[in-house]
Scaffold this motif. Structure first.
Motif, short mmCIF file in Angstrom:
data_model
loop_
_atom_site.label_atom_id
_atom_site.label_comp_id
_atom_site.label_asym_id
_atom_site.label_seq_id
_atom_site.Cartn_x
_atom_site.Cartn_y
_atom_site.Cartn_z
N SER A 137 0.81 -1.22 0.00
CA SER A 137 0.00 0.00 0.00
C SER A 137 0.85 1.27 0.00
O SER A 137 0.35 2.35 -0.29
CB SER A 137 -0.97 0.00 1.18
OG SER A 137 -0.26 -0.06 2.39
N GLY A 138 2.13 1.17 0.30
CA GLY A 138 2.99 2.34 0.31
C GLY A 138 3.65 2.63 -1.03
O GLY A 138 4.34 3.64 -1.17
N LEU A 139 3.44 1.78 -2.02
CA LEU A 139 4.06 1.98 -3.33
C LEU A 139 3.35 3.09 -4.09
O LEU A 139 2.14 3.06 -4.26
CB LEU A 139 4.03 0.68 -4.13
CG LEU A 139 4.77 -0.52 -3.52
CD1 LEU A 139 4.56 -1.75 -4.38
CD2 LEU A 139 6.25 -0.21 -3.38
N THR A 140 4.11 4.07 -4.54
CA THR A 140 3.54 5.19 -5.29
C THR A 140 4.45 5.52 -6.47
O THR A 140 5.62 5.15 -6.50
CB THR A 140 3.39 6.44 -4.41
OG1 THR A 140 4.67 6.82 -3.92
CG2 THR A 140 2.44 6.21 -3.25
N PHE A 141 3.87 6.25 -7.40
CA PHE A 141 4.62 6.75 -8.55
C PHE A 141 4.18 8.18 -8.77
O PHE A 141 2.99 8.47 -8.89
CB PHE A 141 4.32 5.90 -9.79
CG PHE A 141 5.02 6.37 -11.01
CD1 PHE A 141 6.38 6.13 -11.18
CD2 PHE A 141 4.34 7.06 -11.99
CE1 PHE A 141 7.03 6.57 -12.32
CE2 PHE A 141 4.99 7.51 -13.13
CZ PHE A 141 6.34 7.26 -13.30
N THR A 142 5.15 9.10 -8.80
CA THR A 142 4.83 10.51 -8.99
C THR A 142 5.08 10.87 -10.44
O THR A 142 6.15 10.62 -11.00
CB THR A 142 5.69 11.39 -8.07
OG1 THR A 142 5.51 10.95 -6.73
CG2 THR A 142 5.28 12.84 -8.18
N PHE A 143 4.06 11.47 -11.03
CA PHE A 143 4.12 11.89 -12.44
C PHE A 143 3.70 13.35 -12.48
O PHE A 143 2.50 13.66 -12.46
CB PHE A 143 3.19 11.01 -13.28
CG PHE A 143 3.28 11.27 -14.75
CD1 PHE A 143 4.40 10.88 -15.47
CD2 PHE A 143 2.24 11.91 -15.42
CE1 PHE A 143 4.47 11.12 -16.83
CE2 PHE A 143 2.32 12.15 -16.77
CZ PHE A 143 3.43 11.76 -17.48
N GLY A 144 4.65 14.23 -12.50
CA GLY A 144 4.32 15.66 -12.43
C GLY A 144 3.77 15.99 -11.06
O GLY A 144 4.39 15.69 -10.05
N ASN A 145 2.60 16.59 -11.04
CA ASN A 145 1.94 16.91 -9.77
C ASN A 145 1.04 15.79 -9.29
O ASN A 145 0.49 15.86 -8.20
CB ASN A 145 1.09 18.19 -9.93
CG ASN A 145 1.97 19.42 -10.08
OD1 ASN A 145 3.11 19.42 -9.64
ND2 ASN A 145 1.43 20.45 -10.69
N ALA A 146 0.86 14.76 -10.12
CA ALA A 146 -0.04 13.66 -9.77
C ALA A 146 0.75 12.53 -9.12
O ALA A 146 1.85 12.18 -9.54
CB ALA A 146 -0.75 13.14 -11.01
N THR A 147 0.15 11.95 -8.09
CA THR A 147 0.74 10.79 -7.43
C THR A 147 -0.17 9.60 -7.66
O THR A 147 -1.36 9.63 -7.32
CB THR A 147 0.88 11.04 -5.92
OG1 THR A 147 1.68 12.20 -5.72
CG2 THR A 147 1.51 9.86 -5.23
N LEU A 148 0.40 8.58 -8.27
CA LEU A 148 -0.36 7.35 -8.52
C LEU A 148 -0.07 6.36 -7.40
O LEU A 148 1.06 5.93 -7.21
CB LEU A 148 0.05 6.74 -9.87
CG LEU A 148 -0.13 7.63 -11.10
CD1 LEU A 148 0.41 6.93 -12.33
CD2 LEU A 148 -1.59 7.97 -11.27
N ASN A 149 -1.10 6.00 -6.66
CA ASN A 149 -0.98 5.07 -5.55
C ASN A 149 -1.27 3.65 -6.05
O ASN A 149 -2.25 3.03 -5.68
CB ASN A 149 -1.93 5.44 -4.42
CG ASN A 149 -1.60 6.79 -3.83
OD1 ASN A 149 -0.43 7.14 -3.69
ND2 ASN A 149 -2.62 7.55 -3.49
#
Length: 133
Positions: free
Chosen positions: A53-65
């Motif tokens: 659940s802690g895995l994220t990907f930041t793309f610009g201002n958006a954070t994909l959880n």
């Protein structure tokens, strides 16, 4: 209108459905707790302490959880598998119960017995009156 509603609401099917929904919700909570509190920590240990659940990907201002999504998918798979096993167990129990009570063919009515007797007499009469070649 009240009488019609009362008759509808107190039918066996509606009550069975309501009981099934309540039991299903409670069973879902139990399985969700099993997944989140017991199984996923063990999976995390097997994966080297990774918390999905802690895995994220930041793309610009958006954070994909995407970790939360993966966690939800794993929860769904475990919950659906446990429900499958539960239903399979219940259906096995029902099958054994049905095997214990074999269905007996209904006894023929007096009318059916009389018709069978007439049929047999007609066959017998036809054989006696058959011209021999």
């Amino acid at each position: 209108m009240w009488k019609e509603f009362k008759a509808f609401a107190l039918k066996g099917n509606v009550l069975d459905l309501a009981i099934g929904v309540i039991i299903g919700a409670a069973f879902g909570k139990i399985v969700a707790s099993l997944v989140s509190d017991i199984l996923m920590p063990l999976v995390g240990l097997l994966l080297g302490g990774v918390n999905l659940s802690g895995l994220t990907f930041t793309f610009g201002n958006a954070t994909l959880n995407y970790g939360v999504f993966l966690q939800t998918v794993v929860d769904f798979l475990i919950i659906s598998f446990s429900i499958f096993l539960f239903i399979k167990g219940v259906s096995r129990f029902k099958r054994k119960e049905e095997e214990v009570k074999p269905e007996q063919a209904p006894l023929p009515s007096n009318e059916e017995l009389l018709l069978a007797e007439i049929r047999d007499l007609l066959k017998q009469n036809a054989q006696l009156n058959k011209p021999e070649a």
